[in-house]
Write a protein that holds these residues in place. Sequence first.
Motif, PDB file in Angstrom:
ATOM      1  N   SER A   1      44.086  17.499  37.026  1.00  0.00           N
ATOM      2  CA  SER A   1      43.920  16.653  38.213  1.00  0.00           C
ATOM      3  C   SER A   1      43.596  15.215  37.820  1.00  0.00           C
ATOM      4  N   ALA A   2      42.730  15.048  36.805  1.00  0.00           N
ATOM      5  CA  ALA A   2      42.382  13.700  36.322  1.00  0.00           C
ATOM      6  C   ALA A   2      43.605  13.021  35.711  1.00  0.00           C
ATOM      7  N   PHE A   3      44.451  13.797  35.037  1.00  0.00           N
ATOM      8  CA  PHE A   3      45.696  13.273  34.461  1.00  0.00           C
ATOM      9  C   PHE A   3      46.608  12.744  35.566  1.00  0.00           C
ATOM     10  N   GLN A   4      46.770  13.526  36.619  1.00  0.00           N
ATOM     11  CA  GLN A   4      47.630  13.094  37.727  1.00  0.00           C
ATOM     12  C   GLN A   4      47.078  11.836  38.395  1.00  0.00           C
ATOM     13  N   GLU A   5      45.766  11.775  38.542  1.00  0.00           N
ATOM     14  CA  GLU A   5      45.143  10.589  39.135  1.00  0.00           C
ATOM     15  C   GLU A   5      45.338   9.365  38.247  1.00  0.00           C
ATOM     16  N   ALA A   6      45.237   9.568  36.941  1.00  0.00           N
ATOM     17  CA  ALA A   6      45.437   8.449  36.007  1.00  0.00           C
ATOM     18  C   ALA A   6      46.868   7.926  36.091  1.00  0.00           C
ATOM     19  N   ILE A   7      47.826   8.820  36.263  1.00  0.00           N
ATOM     20  CA  ILE A   7      49.232   8.399  36.394  1.00  0.00           C
ATOM     21  C   ILE A   7      49.387   7.513  37.635  1.00  0.00           C
TER      22      ILE A   7
ATOM     23  N   MET B   1      56.208  10.194  27.476  1.00  0.00           N
ATOM     24  CA  MET B   1      55.172  11.167  27.147  1.00  0.00           C
ATOM     25  C   MET B   1      54.583  11.782  28.418  1.00  0.00           C
ATOM     26  N   ILE B   2      54.415  11.005  29.446  1.00  0.00           N
ATOM     27  CA  ILE B   2      53.943  11.547  30.732  1.00  0.00           C
ATOM     28  C   ILE B   2      54.894  12.637  31.212  1.00  0.00           C
ATOM     29  N   GLU B   3      56.174  12.337  31.182  1.00  0.00           N
ATOM     30  CA  GLU B   3      57.164  13.315  31.645  1.00  0.00           C
ATOM     31  C   GLU B   3      57.149  14.566  30.775  1.00  0.00           C
ATOM     32  N   ALA B   4      56.950  14.389  29.472  1.00  0.00           N
ATOM     33  CA  ALA B   4      56.911  15.543  28.568  1.00  0.00           C
ATOM     34  C   ALA B   4      55.717  16.440  28.884  1.00  0.00           C
ATOM     35  N   PHE B   5      54.553  15.848  29.077  1.00  0.00           N
ATOM     36  CA  PHE B   5      53.381  16.656  29.408  1.00  0.00           C
ATOM     37  C   PHE B   5      53.523  17.326  30.775  1.00  0.00           C
ATOM     38  N   LEU B   6      54.137  16.640  31.723  1.00  0.00           N
ATOM     39  CA  LEU B   6      54.355  17.243  33.041  1.00  0.00           C
ATOM     40  C   LEU B   6      55.307  18.433  32.961  1.00  0.00           C
ATOM     41  N   ARG B   7      56.237  18.395  32.012  1.00  0.00           N
ATOM     42  CA  ARG B   7      57.160  19.534  31.842  1.00  0.00           C
ATOM     43  C   ARG B   7      56.428  20.791  31.369  1.00  0.00           C
ATOM     44  N   TYR B   8      55.257  20.606  30.781  1.00  0.00           N
ATOM     45  CA  TYR B   8      54.465  21.760  30.329  1.00  0.00           C
ATOM     46  C   TYR B   8      53.352  22.113  31.328  1.00  0.00           C
ATOM     47  N   SER B   9      53.491  21.692  32.574  1.00  0.00           N
ATOM     48  CA  SER B   9      52.443  21.930  33.565  1.00  0.00           C
ATOM     49  C   SER B   9      52.253  23.415  33.862  1.00  0.00           C
TER      50      SER B   9
ATOM     51  N   ILE C   1      46.468  15.913  27.179  1.00  0.00           N
ATOM     52  CA  ILE C   1      46.431  15.169  28.446  1.00  0.00           C
ATOM     53  C   ILE C   1      45.113  14.407  28.595  1.00  0.00           C
ATOM     54  N   ARG C   2      44.045  14.864  27.916  1.00  0.00           N
ATOM     55  CA  ARG C   2      42.806  14.080  27.955  1.00  0.00           C
ATOM     56  C   ARG C   2      42.978  12.749  27.223  1.00  0.00           C
ATOM     57  N   PHE C   3      43.638  12.783  26.075  1.00  0.00           N
ATOM     58  CA  PHE C   3      43.905  11.534  25.353  1.00  0.00           C
ATOM     59  C   PHE C   3      44.809  10.617  26.173  1.00  0.00           C
ATOM     60  N   LEU C   4      45.846  11.195  26.773  1.00  0.00           N
ATOM     61  CA  LEU C   4      46.786  10.373  27.536  1.00  0.00           C
ATOM     62  C   LEU C   4      46.126   9.838  28.810  1.00  0.00           C
ATOM     63  N   THR C   5      45.295  10.646  29.440  1.00  0.00           N
ATOM     64  CA  THR C   5      44.536  10.185  30.609  1.00  0.00           C
ATOM     65  C   THR C   5      43.682   8.976  30.246  1.00  0.00           C
ATOM     66  N   ASP C   6      43.025   9.055  29.092  1.00  0.00           N
ATOM     67  CA  ASP C   6      42.161   7.948  28.679  1.00  0.00           C
ATOM     68  C   ASP C   6      42.980   6.699  28.376  1.00  0.00           C
ATOM     69  N   TYR C   7      44.145   6.876  27.763  1.00  0.00           N
ATOM     70  CA  TYR C   7      45.020   5.727  27.506  1.00  0.00           C
ATOM     71  C   TYR C   7      45.424   5.074  28.835  1.00  0.00           C
ATOM     72  N   LEU C   8      45.833   5.882  29.811  1.00  0.00           N
ATOM     73  CA  LEU C   8      46.266   5.348  31.098  1.00  0.00           C
ATOM     74  C   LEU C   8      45.120   4.679  31.850  1.00  0.00           C
ATOM     75  N   ASN C   9      43.898   5.177  31.622  1.00  0.00           N
ATOM     76  CA  ASN C   9      42.725   4.616  32.301  1.00  0.00           C
ATOM     77  C   ASN C   9      42.163   3.376  31.608  1.00  0.00           C
ATOM     78  N   GLY C  10      42.756   2.989  30.478  1.00  0.00           N
ATOM     79  CA  GLY C  10      42.285   1.801  29.777  1.00  0.00           C
ATOM     80  C   GLY C  10      41.286   2.085  28.674  1.00  0.00           C
ATOM     81  N   ASP C  11      41.329   3.311  28.115  1.00  0.00           N
ATOM     82  CA  ASP C  11      40.476   3.675  26.965  1.00  0.00           C
ATOM     83  C   ASP C  11      38.988   3.558  27.300  1.00  0.00           C
ATOM     84  N   VAL C  12      38.559   4.303  28.286  1.00  0.00           N
ATOM     85  CA  VAL C  12      37.175   4.202  28.742  1.00  0.00           C
ATOM     86  C   VAL C  12      36.289   5.339  28.214  1.00  0.00           C
TER      87      VAL C  12
END
Length: 363
Positions: free
Chosen positions: A159-165, A179-187, A307-318
Amino acid sequence: MEIIPNKLILQAFGLEPEGLNVQRFGSGHINNTFLLEKKKDGSKYVLQKINVNVFKEPGVIAANQRMAADYLAAHHPGYLFITPIPTTNGEELFVMNNEYWRMIPFIAGSVTVDQADNPKQAYEAAKQFGRLASYLSGIDLKPFKASIPNFHNLTLRYSAFQEAIRNAREDRKAAAEEMIEAFLRYSDIAVTYEQLKTNPEFRDHLMHHDTKINNVLLNKDTYEGICVCDLDTLMPGKIISDLGDMVRTYVCPVSEEEPDVSQIVIREEYFEALMQGYLEEIGGTLSKVEKEQLFFAGKFMIYMQGIRFLTDYLNGDVYYPIKYARHNFDRAHNQLVLLQRLIEKQDILQAIIDKCLHVSEQV
């Protein structure tokens, strides 16, 4: 300059600073850890300041460990379970200026390794995690609390990943589009987890939740397992958490920090070693559903961490500390490739699991 914790902290545990050699200790990134050595007799202790930004309720850690220790002492009295050394007032934590300190024994003759360099190390570490879970399999989980709530809740992470997108800056979203699309393909991995959560046969156990190989003490000469350490995340959870993190961190020769994904391979002999060690200890306590999801464990943990790493990247590395601009991007890509490599070998790895299960059932 020598680092010495406040005199009052040392005295709370019955020690005087002038009688000690003090140095930083270990490779962990969460708590501040010191090795204390008495000048007089060479006896050693480990002193830690708990990171309250990660562990909001340090008292929960202490309570969970105490309940587990009492149960193990009653049912498996010969088992080495590292428990805190009380303060002079009998407390397991010393609190000063909103800092929480604890002291634990130093296990002589032990060593830790940061990466599995041979299958024997993977086997020995997995065996120790399996033994702890097996020995605790009969404990009443009701009094236990989560030291980090929702730590391995993939539903929440997805859910946090989707919100970050949805909320990411356009430049970051564009850079990570493939990479977003690749991770979504493994949902489907998140969907499977959600289904398993509600299955009564997919039970809660008292899990370690951080089964990297450096959280097992090994004999410094033989590299045989001695015991599990770093019990901060000992709390109720699913079997896929502990097993999955071992798969994620033992089977590949490089860590999540490696940006060169050509080095990411699945070492089948390490996979077999960890499965063998883990199932030898805990295989007899698992339900049919849990046994059916042993391969899923690796997919679950790798996907969640990716997806946690990618979420953090999308959120600005927080959340995760970074050393360069695309650090979290590279970490996420690393985990994506590791997931793909694991799935490519599913048939081979499932055959290994079946063999290890069969052996464990004969023991």
